[in-house]
Design an enzyme around this catalytic site. Structure first.
Site, PDB file in Angstrom:
ATOM      1  N   ARG A 467      36.696  54.140  33.671  1.00 28.65           N
ATOM      2  CA  ARG A 467      36.931  55.519  33.249  1.00 28.65           C
ATOM      3  C   ARG A 467      38.400  55.749  32.981  1.00 28.65           C
ATOM      4  NH1 ARG A 467      35.393  59.513  37.645  1.00 28.65           N
ATOM      5  NH2 ARG A 467      36.432  57.966  38.911  1.00 28.65           N
ATOM      6  N   SER A 531      40.160  47.917  41.402  1.00 32.03           N
ATOM      7  CA  SER A 531      39.351  47.667  42.610  1.00 32.03           C
ATOM      8  C   SER A 531      39.062  46.180  42.824  1.00 32.03           C
ATOM      9  CB  SER A 531      38.044  48.450  42.523  1.00 32.03           C
ATOM     10  OG  SER A 531      38.332  49.804  42.339  1.00 32.03           O
ATOM     11  N   ASP A 585      40.728  51.363  45.132  1.00 34.78           N
ATOM     12  CA  ASP A 585      39.781  52.494  45.198  1.00 34.78           C
ATOM     13  C   ASP A 585      39.538  52.972  46.629  1.00 34.78           C
ATOM     14  OD1 ASP A 585      38.418  50.176  45.851  1.00 34.78           O
ATOM     15  OD2 ASP A 585      36.593  50.671  44.767  1.00 34.78           O
TER      16      ASP A 585
END
Length: 845
Positions: A467, A531, A585
């Site tokens: 994203r 991540s 994350d």
């Protein structure tokens, strides 16, 4: 010739006239379909009452649980003794069941008389035998047929007596604990009507039969339909008709008045197609009534009406059973097999044909196969025993396998202790390089204080989708965070191509997002949620240690991902970015919750992967200079056990999943607890159980062979308390797995064991973290909040509860609250960036 035709015509007219008279006389015995449908609904209600704890004591249809939970699956084998006790004699059978290629059953039996003194004696004498099952003959009938046809789930007896049994959902049986699976219910339907519910259709003859029976007021339905009473019913009708001058010219003989002189076998003989009238003449002559041809025709029709009523009534009650089965299965059309036994069904002419015909009219949405049972009371008893043996042996082997997943408190405390040892190794300079739990400094030194403000870009890369976000943070009395984002896919060829291709693709998507938002131009601060295991040199620089989650892009491991991103931006020459922070994350998750809840100092992710972070005292972080304050440590705990420290609790299934993964030997703890792998562990167990014949009839389907087919979301759905086994079967059907009810129970059990272990291991790791924080601060009691994210934690019906209980049990001196994070990887990255910009400003001023 003409004379013969005239005679035949005259005889047909005569016969029709006689038939009409009898029809009128026995009008009450001729039941319309409307009446039969009404009886069907009454019996359905009686079944429901019998199953209910509240109504069972007063119910006439007792719906007795038999504790037979499974029909044969064809894999039964062994040598069994069956004892068939049901009258003045009894049988002992030796039943050998062989499941090789041709399922076959070999039986030998001997019949013995039961001496009078034993029949009426004390009933007790000691013998040594392993009695596995006490079996009702109706259940035996179903089980015998179930061995030949696994669709058989109903047993029916229409003989001297009558009864039915069927496989009921356990959740509907109040008198037995548990709500998963099925159990055979012995309806004992002979007592239907004992409460007066059939008074409107009982005739004077039924009442007379009952008055003269050994058990007046009991078994009223049985007395209307079974072979024991049918001959007597006909005799009583003939007596009354004779008294009224409608038969035998009013002659009544002592034989006709004697109970037992007219049997059901006589009814059968008279109803035979060709010789029926001849048989009627012989039987009635024996009774001394000197019958005319008209009398024989009339008596034959009386017999037909009585036996037809029996067939109709049994069809109505069986129709109710079939409707209940259909409703239980939630299917518009029922396909099933009924195992049937009994002299009336087997030998009475046209009984079965009439019965089938009525049943088809009453339950048009059921396709029923009737299978004649062979020795239900003997072979059936052996089958129940064989199934019990099979299930007991399967249960033992299943439990033996699943025991490896069941962790005791002592084992979990040991996991907690080992995690703590690995944490210390990761924090120390001299052991850091060989430590598997890397305890990476994140250079995040502060949680948000509420003064952060501005517009920030965030980039969230952690799986097959990523994203790009615009996050607007406003401080003041009413703090707000406004977010806009767009999701982009990463094709597998880019995930596993070159590093340059991967980062060019990312920058191309950022460019599209800036155009989409209309903000291409000013250099904006960006937080990059990456991540994957990274070694951070500073807040804005992170070196990739290893790829996980299926990524394999070349020329990235050992490189600073912020630099790779900046280089790709330069190559595009369209816009510029200020990469302020490389964010893990898990750290983002902690920061998002800390913005709402100041006691949040731990982050946890349990989703596709798993990881944790927490605020560590700087004096313990030997890899970074300085001893003042705190720093968030990204534990990278997924690698716990990569040095063999968890080998004693890893199962063969864990090893299989690891062996066929993209990173064999790595992230072993993560492979035992995270969403990416739990479904695979379950799939491997299911394959093993299928090979052993415990599941799916021993047939390994193509879907079951497919890696990754059993997604973790299916675990969450299957384990939902709200889900009936029917829905579990529907989920398995989606996966191409045709399951029985028993299969569904076992699949649900396997899912539960695997996910419970995952939650407990996660809890043991978290207990190590919170106890370390407490000891760092020298507190007797610690109050701390854990910011948590991830689909497994959020969507699984039991994971969060089991994990919380485990932490509470293993760390009793810590009060731990769990707070669901809202978009840690997006909003969290922006907050870290905002804190970074704030601290940067504080330092420069």
């Amino acid at each position: 010739m003409i004379a013969a035709q005239l005679l035949a015509y005259y005889f047909t007219e005569l016969k029709d006239d006689q038939v009409k008279k009898i029809d009128k006389y026995l009008y009450a015995m001729r039941l319309s379909d409307e009446t039969l449908m009404d009886i069907m609904s009454r019996f359905k209600k009686e079944m429901k009452n019998g199953l209910s704890r509240d109504f069972n004591p007063t119910a006439t249809v007792k719906m007795l649980p038999t504790f037979v939970r499974s029909i044969p699956d064809g894999s039964e084998k062994g040598d069994f003794i069956a004892l068939d006790l049901g009258g003045s004699s009894f049988r002992i059978l030796r039943v050998q069941v062989n499941h090789e290629k041709n399922q076959n059953v070999h039986m030998e039996s001997e019949i013995y008389d039961t001496p009078e003194n034993i029949m009426h004696g004390s009933g007790s004498q000691d013998y040594d035998a392993n009695i596995v099952a006490v079996v009702n003959d109706t259940v035996g009938t179903m089980m015998t047929c179930g061995y030949d046809d696994q669709q058989c789930e109903v047993g029916l007896i229409i003989g001297t007596g009558t009864n039915a049994c069927y496989m009921e959902e356990l959740r509907h049986i109040d008198l037995v604990e548990g709500d998963e699976g099925r159990m055979c219910i012995n309806t004992e339907w002979g007592a239907f009507g004992d409460d007066g519910s059939l008074e409107d259709i009982r005739t004077e003859f039924d009442r007379e039969i009952d008055r003269g029976s050994l058990n007046p007021g009991k078994q009223l339905f049985e007395k209307m339909v079974s072979g024991m009473y049918m001959g007597e019913l006909v005799r009583l009708i003939l007596v009354k008709m004779a008294k009224e001058g409608l038969l035998f010219e009013g002659r009544i003989t002592p034989e006709l008045l004697t109970r037992g002189k007219f049997n059901t076998s006589d009814v059968s003989a008279i109803e035979k197609n060709k010789e029926g009238l001849h048989n009627a003449k012989e039987i009635l002559t024996r009774l001394g009534v000197e019958p005319s041809d008209d009398d024989c025709v009339s008596v034959q029709h009386v017999c037909t009406i009585v036996s037809f009523r029996s067939a109709n009534l049994v069809a109505a009650t069986l129709g109710a059973v079939l409707n209940r089965l259909r409703d239980n299965k939630g299917t518009p059309r029922l396909r099933t097999t009924v195992g049937v036994d009994g002299s009336l069904y087997k030998t009475h002419p046209q009984y079965s044909r009439r019965f089938h015909k009525t049943l088809r009219r009453l339950v048009p949405d059921s396709d029923v196969r009737f299978l004649l049972s062979e020795s239900g009371s003997g072979k059936g008893a052996a089958m129940v025993t064989a199934v019990a043996y099979r299930l007991a042996e399967q249960h033992r082997q299943i439990e033996e396998t699943l025991a490896h997943f069941r962790l005791t408190k002592e084992m979990l405390l040991e996991v907690k202790r080992r995690m703590r040892v690995e944490m210390e190794m990761g924090l120390r300079k001299q052991t850091h390089d060989k430590a598997v739990v890397k305890m990476l400094p994140s250079f995040v030194r502060s949680t948000p204080d509420g003064t952060e403000t501005g517009d920030f870009l965030a980039l969230d890369l952690g799986g097959t989708n990523f994203r790009v976000l615009l996050v607007k943070i406003r401080s003041g009395k009413k703090r707000t965070v406004e977010m806009h984002n767009k999701i982009y896919a990463i094709p597998i060829e880019i995930m596993q191509g070159t590093g340059e291709e991967l980062f060019d693709h990312i920058v191309s998507c950022i460019s599209d997002f800036l155009d989409y938002m209309g903000i291409k131009g000013p250099r904006m601060p960006l937080g990059f949620t990456f991540s994957f295991p990274c070694k951070q040199k500073s807040l804005d620089a992170g070196v990739l240690i290893t790829w996980t989650k299926g990524f394999k892009a070349t020329d990235c491991v050992g490189h600073d991902v912020a630099t790779l991103l900046r280089d790709a931006v330069k190559r595009r020459e369209e816009f510029d970015l200020d990469v302020v922070a490389v964010v893990n994350d898990t750290v983002g998750t902690m920061m998002t919750c800390a913005y709402e809840e100041p006691t949040c100092e731990v982050g946890l992710i349990v989703g596709t992967g798993s990881n944790a972070c927490y605020m560590e005292e700087m004096k313990n972080v030997e890899m970074v200079e300085g001893t003042e304050g705190r720093m968030c440590i990204n534990m990278e705990w997924g690698a716990f056990g990569d040095n063999g420290s968890l080998d004693d609790i890893r199962t063969n299934y864990d090893k299989l999943v690891d062996e066929f993964s993209l990173n064999a030997g790595k992230q072993r703890f993560e492979k035992m607890i995270s969403g990416m792998y739990l479904g695979e562990i379950v799939r491997n167990i299911l394959i093993d159980f299928t090979k052993k014949g415990f599941l799916f009839r021993g047939q390994i389907s193509e879907p079951l062979k497919t890696r990754g087919i059993f997604e973790t979301k299916f675990l969450s759905q299957i384990e939902s308390d709200r889900l009936a086994l029917l829905q579990v079967r529907a989920i398995l059907q989606q996966l191409g797995l045709n399951s029985t009810c028993d299969d569904s129970i076992l699949v649900k059990t396997v899912c539960g064991v695997v996910s419970r272990r995952a939650a407990q291991l996660c809890g043991a790791g978290m207990a190590a973290v919170v106890d370390k924080i407490r000891e760092n601060r020298g507190l007797d009691r610690l109050n701390v909040t854990v910011g948590v994210d991830g689909t497994l934690y959020k969507l699984h019906p039991h994971f969060s509860r089991i994990m919380y209980q485990t932490v509470k049990e293993l760390s009793p001196k810590c009060n731990v609250s769990f707070l669901l994070s809202e978009d840690g990887s997006g909003k969290g990255a922006a907050l870290i960036t905002a804190v970074g910009v704030r601290l940067r400003g504080e330092t420069s001023s």
